[in-house]
Design a protein around this motif. Structure first.
Motif, PDB file in Angstrom:
ATOM      1  N   VAL A   1      -4.452  13.720  -5.390  1.00  0.00           N
ATOM      2  CA  VAL A   1      -3.285  14.136  -4.625  1.00  0.00           C
ATOM      3  C   VAL A   1      -3.004  15.590  -4.981  1.00  0.00           C
ATOM      4  CG1 VAL A   1      -0.847  13.722  -4.159  1.00  0.00           C
ATOM      5  CG2 VAL A   1      -2.354  11.801  -4.658  1.00  0.00           C
TER       6      VAL A   1
ATOM      7  N   LYS B   1      -4.148  10.862  -9.587  1.00  0.00           N
ATOM      8  CA  LYS B   1      -2.939  10.055  -9.679  1.00  0.00           C
ATOM      9  C   LYS B   1      -3.311   8.613  -9.397  1.00  0.00           C
ATOM     10  CE  LYS B   1       1.618   9.704  -7.538  1.00  0.00           C
ATOM     11  NZ  LYS B   1       2.458  10.134  -6.424  1.00  0.00           N
ATOM     12  N   THR B   2      -2.688   7.675 -10.092  1.00  0.00           N
ATOM     13  CA  THR B   2      -2.942   6.258  -9.858  1.00  0.00           C
ATOM     14  C   THR B   2      -1.997   5.747  -8.779  1.00  0.00           C
ATOM     15  OG1 THR B   2      -3.599   5.981 -12.168  1.00  0.00           O
ATOM     16  CG2 THR B   2      -3.103   3.997 -10.942  1.00  0.00           C
ATOM     17  N   MET B   3      -2.577   5.119  -7.754  1.00  0.00           N
ATOM     18  CA  MET B   3      -1.788   4.597  -6.643  1.00  0.00           C
ATOM     19  C   MET B   3      -2.264   3.191  -6.304  1.00  0.00           C
ATOM     20  SD  MET B   3      -1.794   7.889  -4.091  1.00  0.00           S
ATOM     21  CE  MET B   3      -0.692   7.197  -2.896  1.00  0.00           C
ATOM     22  N   HIS B   4      -1.403   2.458  -5.611  1.00  0.00           N
ATOM     23  CA  HIS B   4      -1.781   1.161  -5.056  1.00  0.00           C
ATOM     24  C   HIS B   4      -2.212   1.391  -3.616  1.00  0.00           C
ATOM     25  CE1 HIS B   4       0.985  -0.065  -8.355  1.00  0.00           C
ATOM     26  NE2 HIS B   4       0.017  -0.931  -8.541  1.00  0.00           N
ATOM     27  N   VAL B   5      -3.490   1.104  -3.310  1.00  0.00           N
ATOM     28  CA  VAL B   5      -4.049   1.381  -1.994  1.00  0.00           C
ATOM     29  C   VAL B   5      -4.731   0.126  -1.476  1.00  0.00           C
ATOM     30  CG1 VAL B   5      -5.627   2.870  -0.699  1.00  0.00           C
ATOM     31  CG2 VAL B   5      -4.445   3.783  -2.680  1.00  0.00           C
TER      32      VAL B   5
ATOM     33  N   LYS C   1      -5.465  -1.042  -7.467  1.00  0.00           N
ATOM     34  CA  LYS C   1      -4.945   0.089  -8.229  1.00  0.00           C
ATOM     35  C   LYS C   1      -6.088   1.083  -8.380  1.00  0.00           C
ATOM     36  CE  LYS C   1      -1.804   0.513 -12.121  1.00  0.00           C
ATOM     37  NZ  LYS C   1      -1.313  -0.164 -13.318  1.00  0.00           N
TER      38      LYS C   1
ATOM     39  N   LYS D   1      -7.469   5.365  -8.777  1.00  0.00           N
ATOM     40  CA  LYS D   1      -7.194   6.768  -9.081  1.00  0.00           C
ATOM     41  C   LYS D   1      -7.561   7.593  -7.858  1.00  0.00           C
ATOM     42  CE  LYS D   1      -7.343   7.344 -14.039  1.00  0.00           C
ATOM     43  NZ  LYS D   1      -8.015   8.023 -15.156  1.00  0.00           N
TER      44      LYS D   1
ATOM     45  N   CYS E   1       0.844  -1.187   0.000  1.00  0.00           N
ATOM     46  CA  CYS E   1       0.000   0.000   0.000  1.00  0.00           C
ATOM     47  C   CYS E   1       0.885   1.245   0.000  1.00  0.00           C
ATOM     48  CB  CYS E   1      -0.914  -0.017   1.221  1.00  0.00           C
ATOM     49  SG  CYS E   1      -1.983   1.411   1.338  1.00  0.00           S
ATOM     50  N   ASP E   2       0.578   2.207  -0.896  1.00  0.00           N
ATOM     51  CA  ASP E   2       1.334   3.457  -0.961  1.00  0.00           C
ATOM     52  C   ASP E   2       0.974   4.400   0.179  1.00  0.00           C
ATOM     53  OD1 ASP E   2       2.674   2.676  -3.252  1.00  0.00           O
ATOM     54  OD2 ASP E   2       1.171   3.536  -4.595  1.00  0.00           O
ATOM     55  N   VAL E   3      -0.145   4.151   0.875  1.00  0.00           N
ATOM     56  CA  VAL E   3      -0.601   5.033   1.945  1.00  0.00           C
ATOM     57  C   VAL E   3      -0.040   4.585   3.291  1.00  0.00           C
ATOM     58  CG1 VAL E   3      -2.623   5.959   3.139  1.00  0.00           C
ATOM     59  CG2 VAL E   3      -2.686   5.597   0.669  1.00  0.00           C
TER      60      VAL E   3
ATOM     61  N   VAL F   1      -7.837   8.113   1.775  1.00  0.00           N
ATOM     62  CA  VAL F   1      -7.580   8.731   0.481  1.00  0.00           C
ATOM     63  C   VAL F   1      -8.916   9.181  -0.130  1.00  0.00           C
ATOM     64  CG1 VAL F   1      -5.467   7.480  -0.044  1.00  0.00           C
ATOM     65  CG2 VAL F   1      -7.642   6.489  -0.661  1.00  0.00           C
TER      66      VAL F   1
END
Length: 61
Positions: free
Chosen positions: A39, A44-48, A34, A36, A4-6, A58
């Motif tokens: 930010v 932005k596309t992130m892995h959450v 994955k 959107k 997780c990017d968060v 988010v």
């Protein structure tokens, strides 16, 4: 990829235990999607992970 990017939640390690109690290694993967995300107002596309999505850590774009 399964991180997780968060919150940084990722893979955990453990054992498969058979009926005869023999052990072999296994992995527990975080439920990462994955997504959107907004930010600073830009998408932005992130892995959450799903627990971050559920707790509104988010904002989806």
């Amino acid at each position: 990829m399964a991180k997780c990017d968060v919150c940084g939640k990722g893979v955990h390690f453990g054992n498969n235990v058979s009926h005869s109690h023999r052990r072999s290694n296994r992995m527990f993967f975080a439920n990462v999607k994955k997504v959107k995300v907004k930010v600073n107002g830009t998408p932005k596309t992130m892995h959450v992970c799903t627990s971050c999505l559920k707790s509104n850590k988010v904002e989806r774009a």
